[in-house]
Design a protein around this motif. Structure first.
Motif, PDB file in Angstrom:
ATOM      1  N   MET A  20      57.258  31.329  64.247  1.00  0.00           N
ATOM      2  CA  MET A  20      57.465  31.128  62.822  1.00  0.00           C
ATOM      3  C   MET A  20      56.122  31.260  62.086  1.00  0.00           C
ATOM      4  O   MET A  20      55.110  30.708  62.493  1.00  0.00           O
ATOM      5  CB  MET A  20      58.053  29.730  62.582  1.00  0.00           C
ATOM      6  N   THR A  21      56.136  31.990  61.013  1.00  0.00           N
ATOM      7  CA  THR A  21      54.944  32.160  60.192  1.00  0.00           C
ATOM      8  C   THR A  21      54.675  30.885  59.414  1.00  0.00           C
ATOM      9  O   THR A  21      55.594  30.244  58.928  1.00  0.00           O
ATOM     10  CB  THR A  21      55.153  33.324  59.203  1.00  0.00           C
ATOM     11  N   GLN A  22      53.408  30.540  59.301  1.00  0.00           N
ATOM     12  CA  GLN A  22      53.023  29.357  58.544  1.00  0.00           C
ATOM     13  C   GLN A  22      51.967  29.745  57.523  1.00  0.00           C
ATOM     14  O   GLN A  22      51.329  30.789  57.646  1.00  0.00           O
ATOM     15  CB  GLN A  22      52.476  28.284  59.468  1.00  0.00           C
ATOM     16  N   THR A  23      51.785  28.877  56.549  1.00  0.00           N
ATOM     17  CA  THR A  23      50.735  29.121  55.564  1.00  0.00           C
ATOM     18  C   THR A  23      49.378  29.107  56.259  1.00  0.00           C
ATOM     19  O   THR A  23      49.225  28.518  57.323  1.00  0.00           O
ATOM     20  CB  THR A  23      50.777  28.061  54.442  1.00  0.00           C
ATOM     21  N   PRO A  24      48.387  29.769  55.648  1.00  0.00           N
ATOM     22  CA  PRO A  24      47.063  29.825  56.276  1.00  0.00           C
ATOM     23  C   PRO A  24      46.497  28.431  56.563  1.00  0.00           C
ATOM     24  O   PRO A  24      46.696  27.487  55.802  1.00  0.00           O
ATOM     25  CB  PRO A  24      46.214  30.548  55.227  1.00  0.00           C
ATOM     26  N   ASP A  25      45.790  28.353  57.684  1.00  0.00           N
ATOM     27  CA  ASP A  25      45.150  27.107  58.096  1.00  0.00           C
ATOM     28  C   ASP A  25      43.876  26.906  57.268  1.00  0.00           C
ATOM     29  O   ASP A  25      43.039  27.807  57.208  1.00  0.00           O
ATOM     30  CB  ASP A  25      44.807  27.183  59.581  1.00  0.00           C
ATOM     31  N   PRO A  26      43.735  25.742  56.622  1.00  0.00           N
ATOM     32  CA  PRO A  26      42.551  25.519  55.794  1.00  0.00           C
ATOM     33  C   PRO A  26      41.240  25.486  56.577  1.00  0.00           C
ATOM     34  O   PRO A  26      40.178  25.730  56.011  1.00  0.00           O
ATOM     35  CB  PRO A  26      42.818  24.174  55.115  1.00  0.00           C
ATOM     36  N   ASP A  27      41.299  25.222  57.880  1.00  0.00           N
ATOM     37  CA  ASP A  27      40.075  25.198  58.687  1.00  0.00           C
ATOM     38  C   ASP A  27      39.622  26.610  59.074  1.00  0.00           C
ATOM     39  O   ASP A  27      38.439  26.927  59.011  1.00  0.00           O
ATOM     40  CB  ASP A  27      40.274  24.353  59.950  1.00  0.00           C
ATOM     41  N   SER A  28      40.572  27.457  59.470  1.00  0.00           N
ATOM     42  CA  SER A  28      40.194  28.803  59.903  1.00  0.00           C
ATOM     43  C   SER A  28      40.222  29.829  58.769  1.00  0.00           C
ATOM     44  O   SER A  28      39.612  30.887  58.889  1.00  0.00           O
ATOM     45  CB  SER A  28      41.101  29.266  61.046  1.00  0.00           C
ATOM     46  N   GLN A  29      40.918  29.524  57.670  1.00  0.00           N
ATOM     47  CA  GLN A  29      40.992  30.440  56.527  1.00  0.00           C
ATOM     48  C   GLN A  29      40.797  29.677  55.208  1.00  0.00           C
ATOM     49  O   GLN A  29      41.680  29.638  54.360  1.00  0.00           O
ATOM     50  CB  GLN A  29      42.338  31.160  56.518  1.00  0.00           C
ATOM     51  N   PRO A  30      39.624  29.078  55.034  1.00  0.00           N
ATOM     52  CA  PRO A  30      39.406  28.244  53.846  1.00  0.00           C
ATOM     53  C   PRO A  30      39.428  29.017  52.531  1.00  0.00           C
ATOM     54  O   PRO A  30      39.628  28.420  51.469  1.00  0.00           O
ATOM     55  CB  PRO A  30      38.025  27.625  54.096  1.00  0.00           C
ATOM     56  N   GLU A  31      39.268  30.330  52.588  1.00  0.00           N
ATOM     57  CA  GLU A  31      39.259  31.132  51.362  1.00  0.00           C
ATOM     58  C   GLU A  31      40.579  31.035  50.593  1.00  0.00           C
ATOM     59  O   GLU A  31      40.610  31.214  49.375  1.00  0.00           O
ATOM     60  CB  GLU A  31      38.920  32.605  51.664  1.00  0.00           C
ATOM     61  N   PHE A  32      41.659  30.728  51.277  1.00  0.00           N
ATOM     62  CA  PHE A  32      42.946  30.577  50.603  1.00  0.00           C
ATOM     63  C   PHE A  32      43.024  29.290  49.768  1.00  0.00           C
ATOM     64  O   PHE A  32      43.871  29.158  48.899  1.00  0.00           O
ATOM     65  CB  PHE A  32      44.098  30.595  51.609  1.00  0.00           C
ATOM     66  N   TYR A  33      42.152  28.343  50.041  1.00  0.00           N
ATOM     67  CA  TYR A  33      42.207  27.040  49.379  1.00  0.00           C
ATOM     68  C   TYR A  33      40.999  26.755  48.485  1.00  0.00           C
ATOM     69  O   TYR A  33      40.958  25.733  47.812  1.00  0.00           O
ATOM     70  CB  TYR A  33      42.346  25.937  50.438  1.00  0.00           C
ATOM     71  N   THR A  34      40.027  27.659  48.473  1.00  0.00           N
ATOM     72  CA  THR A  34      38.812  27.463  47.691  1.00  0.00           C
ATOM     73  C   THR A  34      39.133  27.390  46.200  1.00  0.00           C
ATOM     74  O   THR A  34      39.734  28.295  45.642  1.00  0.00           O
ATOM     75  CB  THR A  34      37.816  28.613  47.947  1.00  0.00           C
ATOM     76  N   GLY A  35      38.753  26.278  45.582  1.00  0.00           N
ATOM     77  CA  GLY A  35      38.925  26.106  44.141  1.00  0.00           C
ATOM     78  C   GLY A  35      40.343  25.849  43.668  1.00  0.00           C
ATOM     79  O   GLY A  35      40.591  25.814  42.469  1.00  0.00           O
ATOM     80  N   VAL A  36      41.275  25.650  44.576  1.00  0.00           N
ATOM     81  CA  VAL A  36      42.678  25.484  44.183  1.00  0.00           C
ATOM     82  C   VAL A  36      42.905  24.268  43.276  1.00  0.00           C
ATOM     83  O   VAL A  36      43.609  24.390  42.270  1.00  0.00           O
ATOM     84  CB  VAL A  36      43.614  25.481  45.414  1.00  0.00           C
ATOM     85  N   PRO A  37      42.326  23.091  43.544  1.00  0.00           N
ATOM     86  CA  PRO A  37      42.571  21.970  42.622  1.00  0.00           C
ATOM     87  C   PRO A  37      42.124  22.267  41.183  1.00  0.00           C
ATOM     88  O   PRO A  37      42.841  21.959  40.229  1.00  0.00           O
ATOM     89  CB  PRO A  37      41.765  20.816  43.228  1.00  0.00           C
ATOM     90  N   THR A  38      40.978  22.906  41.025  1.00  0.00           N
ATOM     91  CA  THR A  38      40.495  23.250  39.686  1.00  0.00           C
ATOM     92  C   THR A  38      41.390  24.308  39.050  1.00  0.00           C
ATOM     93  O   THR A  38      41.711  24.224  37.860  1.00  0.00           O
ATOM     94  CB  THR A  38      39.038  23.770  39.763  1.00  0.00           C
ATOM     95  N   LYS A  39      41.805  25.270  39.843  1.00  0.00           N
ATOM     96  CA  LYS A  39      42.708  26.309  39.335  1.00  0.00           C
ATOM     97  C   LYS A  39      44.052  25.715  38.919  1.00  0.00           C
ATOM     98  O   LYS A  39      44.645  26.141  37.934  1.00  0.00           O
ATOM     99  CB  LYS A  39      42.920  27.399  40.382  1.00  0.00           C
TER     100      LYS A  39
END
Length: 145
Positions: free
Chosen positions: A1-20
């Motif tokens: 099953m596909t999962q959303t990107p892992d924040p540890d191995s792919q942090p670029e997907f989560y960079t700045g998200v709270p501010t955005k």
């Protein structure tokens, strides 16, 4: 099953998200306010008496329709982010409705909104309360090649 990107191995997907998310929320709130002000004359200005309810309904319809059509509100699209399910899929109508309902309930109850904001700022995936319940996550949008 596909999962959303892992924040540890792919942090670029989560960079700045709270501010955005904050900036997107402001844009969406302004969009909803402007839409209600445009609609107001068509109610013969009786909408003034139920303006908060009109804001709630228009905002709800706006969020569900934009989340269903593109997995992001116009504000989210502007800042380059989107919501995804735990299976890394775009939101369908049911999930968009449930997410909007959860958002609306949390906005209506200040403690829930504060908890949601704290979670967005402290969890690895930046998930709010509704996101945690539904398994959704806000990500920086992937670039299409």
């Amino acid at each position: 099953m596909t999962q959303t990107p892992d924040p540890d191995s792919q942090p670029e997907f989560y960079t700045g998200v709270p501010t955005k998310r904050l900036f997107a929320w402001v844009v969406d709130a302004l969009f909803t306010l402007i839409a209600c002000l445009v609609i107001l004359p068509f109610t013969a200005f009786t909408g003034i008496f139920f303006f908060p309810l009109m804001l709630l309904i228009i905002g709800f319809v706006y969020r569900v329709s934009t989340l269903t059509s593109g997995s992001a509100t116009f504000g989210m699209r502007l800042v380059g982010m989107e919501l995804r399910t735990a299976g890394d899929k775009r939101l369908d109508a049911g999930t968009a409705f449930a997410h909007t309902l959860g958002y609306t309930v949390s906005v209506a109850m200040a403690p829930l909104q504060l908890i949601s904001i704290a979670l967005m700022c402290t969890t690895p995936r930046g998930q709010g309360l509704s996101d945690m319940v539904l398994g959704t996550v806000a990500l920086n949008r992937r670039t299409e090649i």
